[in-house]
Design a protein around this motif. Structure first.
Motif, PDB file in Angstrom:
ATOM      1  N   PRO A  18      49.747 -14.738 -32.253  1.00 25.22           N
ATOM      2  CA  PRO A  18      48.924 -13.732 -31.580  1.00 25.22           C
ATOM      3  C   PRO A  18      47.518 -13.684 -32.167  1.00 25.22           C
ATOM      4  O   PRO A  18      47.317 -13.967 -33.355  1.00 25.22           O
ATOM      5  CB  PRO A  18      49.678 -12.420 -31.834  1.00 25.22           C
ATOM      6  N   TRP A  19      46.572 -13.339 -31.319  1.00 24.87           N
ATOM      7  CA  TRP A  19      45.202 -13.160 -31.822  1.00 24.87           C
ATOM      8  C   TRP A  19      44.517 -12.036 -31.060  1.00 24.87           C
ATOM      9  O   TRP A  19      44.938 -11.673 -29.963  1.00 24.87           O
ATOM     10  CB  TRP A  19      44.406 -14.459 -31.769  1.00 24.87           C
ATOM     11  N   ILE A  20      43.487 -11.477 -31.674  1.00 22.05           N
ATOM     12  CA  ILE A  20      42.826 -10.303 -31.114  1.00 22.05           C
ATOM     13  C   ILE A  20      41.351 -10.603 -30.899  1.00 22.05           C
ATOM     14  O   ILE A  20      40.614 -10.842 -31.852  1.00 22.05           O
ATOM     15  CB  ILE A  20      42.992  -9.074 -32.023  1.00 22.05           C
ATOM     16  N   TYR A  21      40.961 -10.605 -29.628  1.00 19.57           N
ATOM     17  CA  TYR A  21      39.574 -10.837 -29.253  1.00 19.57           C
ATOM     18  C   TYR A  21      38.764  -9.562 -29.435  1.00 19.57           C
ATOM     19  O   TYR A  21      39.230  -8.464 -29.137  1.00 19.57           O
ATOM     20  CB  TYR A  21      39.524 -11.288 -27.788  1.00 19.57           C
ATOM     21  N   GLY A  22      37.548  -9.708 -29.924  1.00 17.18           N
ATOM     22  CA  GLY A  22      36.654  -8.564 -30.048  1.00 17.18           C
ATOM     23  C   GLY A  22      35.208  -9.016 -29.972  1.00 17.18           C
ATOM     24  O   GLY A  22      34.862 -10.095 -30.452  1.00 17.18           O
ATOM     25  N   ALA A  23      34.367  -8.208 -29.345  1.00 19.02           N
ATOM     26  CA  ALA A  23      32.954  -8.540 -29.238  1.00 19.02           C
ATOM     27  C   ALA A  23      32.148  -7.276 -29.054  1.00 19.02           C
ATOM     28  O   ALA A  23      32.632  -6.283 -28.496  1.00 19.02           O
ATOM     29  CB  ALA A  23      32.713  -9.482 -28.056  1.00 19.02           C
ATOM     30  N   CYS A  24      30.901  -7.302 -29.509  1.00 20.16           N
ATOM     31  CA  CYS A  24      30.016  -6.161 -29.305  1.00 20.16           C
ATOM     32  C   CYS A  24      28.564  -6.621 -29.339  1.00 20.16           C
ATOM     33  O   CYS A  24      28.215  -7.575 -30.034  1.00 20.16           O
ATOM     34  CB  CYS A  24      30.252  -5.073 -30.359  1.00 20.16           C
ATOM     35  N   VAL A  25      27.740  -5.951 -28.580  1.00 19.83           N
ATOM     36  CA  VAL A  25      26.301  -6.172 -28.558  1.00 19.83           C
ATOM     37  C   VAL A  25      25.654  -4.913 -27.998  1.00 19.83           C
ATOM     38  O   VAL A  25      26.268  -4.201 -27.191  1.00 19.83           O
ATOM     39  CB  VAL A  25      25.940  -7.412 -27.703  1.00 19.83           C
ATOM     40  N   SER A  26      24.472  -4.616 -28.478  1.00 19.42           N
ATOM     41  CA  SER A  26      23.774  -3.417 -28.040  1.00 19.42           C
ATOM     42  C   SER A  26      24.652  -2.191 -28.342  1.00 19.42           C
ATOM     43  O   SER A  26      25.033  -1.967 -29.484  1.00 19.42           O
ATOM     44  CB  SER A  26      23.440  -3.539 -26.547  1.00 19.42           C
ATOM     45  N   SER A  27      25.025  -1.408 -27.336  1.00 21.37           N
ATOM     46  CA  SER A  27      25.931  -0.269 -27.537  1.00 21.37           C
ATOM     47  C   SER A  27      27.281  -0.523 -26.870  1.00 21.37           C
ATOM     48  O   SER A  27      28.078   0.390 -26.698  1.00 21.37           O
ATOM     49  CB  SER A  27      25.311   1.009 -26.955  1.00 21.37           C
ATOM     50  N   TYR A  28      27.531  -1.776 -26.531  1.00 26.27           N
ATOM     51  CA  TYR A  28      28.691  -2.158 -25.729  1.00 26.27           C
ATOM     52  C   TYR A  28      29.697  -2.936 -26.577  1.00 26.27           C
ATOM     53  O   TYR A  28      29.329  -3.695 -27.468  1.00 26.27           O
ATOM     54  CB  TYR A  28      28.206  -3.029 -24.570  1.00 26.27           C
ATOM     55  N   GLY A  29      30.983  -2.718 -26.311  1.00 24.98           N
ATOM     56  CA  GLY A  29      32.015  -3.462 -27.032  1.00 24.98           C
ATOM     57  C   GLY A  29      33.226  -3.691 -26.156  1.00 24.98           C
ATOM     58  O   GLY A  29      33.404  -3.044 -25.120  1.00 24.98           O
ATOM     59  N   MET A  30      34.077  -4.616 -26.589  1.00 23.01           N
ATOM     60  CA  MET A  30      35.286  -4.926 -25.832  1.00 23.01           C
ATOM     61  C   MET A  30      36.327  -5.539 -26.753  1.00 23.01           C
ATOM     62  O   MET A  30      35.998  -6.073 -27.810  1.00 23.01           O
ATOM     63  CB  MET A  30      34.979  -5.872 -24.663  1.00 23.01           C
ATOM     64  N   SER A  31      37.592  -5.453 -26.336  1.00 24.58           N
ATOM     65  CA  SER A  31      38.677  -6.032 -27.128  1.00 24.58           C
ATOM     66  C   SER A  31      39.885  -6.280 -26.231  1.00 24.58           C
ATOM     67  O   SER A  31      40.099  -5.566 -25.249  1.00 24.58           O
ATOM     68  CB  SER A  31      39.053  -5.089 -28.280  1.00 24.58           C
TER      69      SER A  31
END
Length: 341
Positions: free
Chosen positions: A145-158
């Motif tokens: 299993p792996w967990i994706y995560g990203a963020c830029v500016s004031s935005y994020g996702m997972s």
């Protein structure tokens, strides 16, 4: 310091308990990237008492990192310490019971295949999609299993990816708009980072404690500045024909032909970087983004030239770029991915 005392509040939590804490203490987590997400994820998991942590990063600590990368100090900047080494030092001071390994280098397909084969969980803390796609294929190949995560500016996702159960990142590329600005072009604020870290580490603890029913199945995204929060069900995104997780996988992103190509130009202090697949850039829009981010930009209908502190980068419409001012392939690739995402 006794284990029961150290983790007493975590053990009191019904979702973990004594049995869950024991399982957490036996697990090996690999974090790819030691920047904002990587340093935050690493600290939470080391404080939670994981058994082993491997952290991979090719970069060193810079002053611009201190605003959001919580493990580092001004002394690390002055010493130009590699992030993986600085993180290892700080994490060992936080919890000496955790086996912490630092790898200073590029997360190549060969390296990630080796690490995936010995890991219980992979965590994405990278700043580029090429590496994420390699993580995705390695995780699918070795059923980790792996967990994706990203963020830029004031935005994020997972999103949490479980091989054999959820769609993989390759599947999601056809459903979710994952690409866009980078921190170097769109900036970033600390709360967006911390929100992604909270989502990633909460999922990590569920997986490490083996509470599989609690694992979130939705793709979460948010904008902390605009007060937006969204969850999307992703079950229908799973593609049986996906080359990474489908019925007949070939793991394309572990193949050399699908990797960014770098070449030192003969007789010049310049590295050419070519994406694995040609892009179709809107040079005017790209130039406007870079100017907004504070870069000195010139261009014409055929290329955009970006002035940086030590290098000059020339980008063409197909995504090919010339990094002037260096012969270091790894450094040129880092510069390219910071600007291009």
């Amino acid at each position: 310091m006794s284990t029961s005392e150290r983790y007493s509040r975590q053990i009191l939590f019904a979702g973990i308990g004594k049995e869950g804490q024991k399982k957490i203490s036996e697990k090996h987590v690999v974090i790819i990237g030691a920047g904002a997400l990587g340093s935050g994820n690493a600290e939470v998991l080391v404080r939670a008492g994981i058994g082993k942590l491997t952290i991979v990063d090719r970069d060193y600590v810079e002053a611009s990192n201190l605003q959001r990368q919580q493990l580092y100090t001004e002394e690390d900047v002055a010493a130009k310490l590699p992030k993986a080494a600085a993180a290892q030092k700080r994490l060992r001071a936080i919890n000496s019971n955790v086996d912490i390994r630092a790898i200073i280098g590029d997360a190549t397909p060969e390296m990630l295949e080796e690490l995936a084969g010995a890991a219980d969980l992979l965590m994405d803390a990278t700043d580029n999609f090429e590496t994420r796609m390699v993580i995705n294929d390695a995780a699918q190949k070795y059923r980790v299993p792996w967990i994706y995560g990203a963020c830029v500016s004031s935005y994020g996702m997972s999103f949490t990816i479980i091989p054999g159960k959820t769609p993989c990142l390759n599947c999601l590329l056809k459903t979710v708009p994952l690409q866009g600005l980078t921190c170097d072009t769109g900036g970033i604020i600390g709360p967006a980072v911390q929100m992604v870290i909270a989502h990633q580490t909460a999922e990590a603890l569920k997986i490490l404690a083996e509470d599989w029913q609690a694992v979130r199945t939705t793709f979460v995204s948010f904008d902390v500045w605009r007060n937006e929060y969204n969850q999307m069900k992703m079950g229908k995104a799973k593609n049986p024909g996906c080359l990474s997780c489908g019925t007949h996988p070939t793991y394309p992103y572990l193949q050399k032909e699908n990797q960014t190509k770098t070449t030192v130009l003969c007789g010049r202090d310049t590295v050419q970087v070519r994406p694995a697949k040609p892009l179709k850039l809107s040079l005017q829009r790209f130039a406007d983004q870079l100017r907004t981010a504070g870069y000195k930009v010139n261009g014409n209908p055929y290329l955009v030239s970006v002035e940086m502190e030590e290098e000059r980068m020339v980008i063409f419409t197909d995504g090919r770029a010339l990094i002037h001012g260096t012969k270091d392939l790894a450094h040129a690739k880092t510069v390219y991915q910071r600007i291009m995402g």
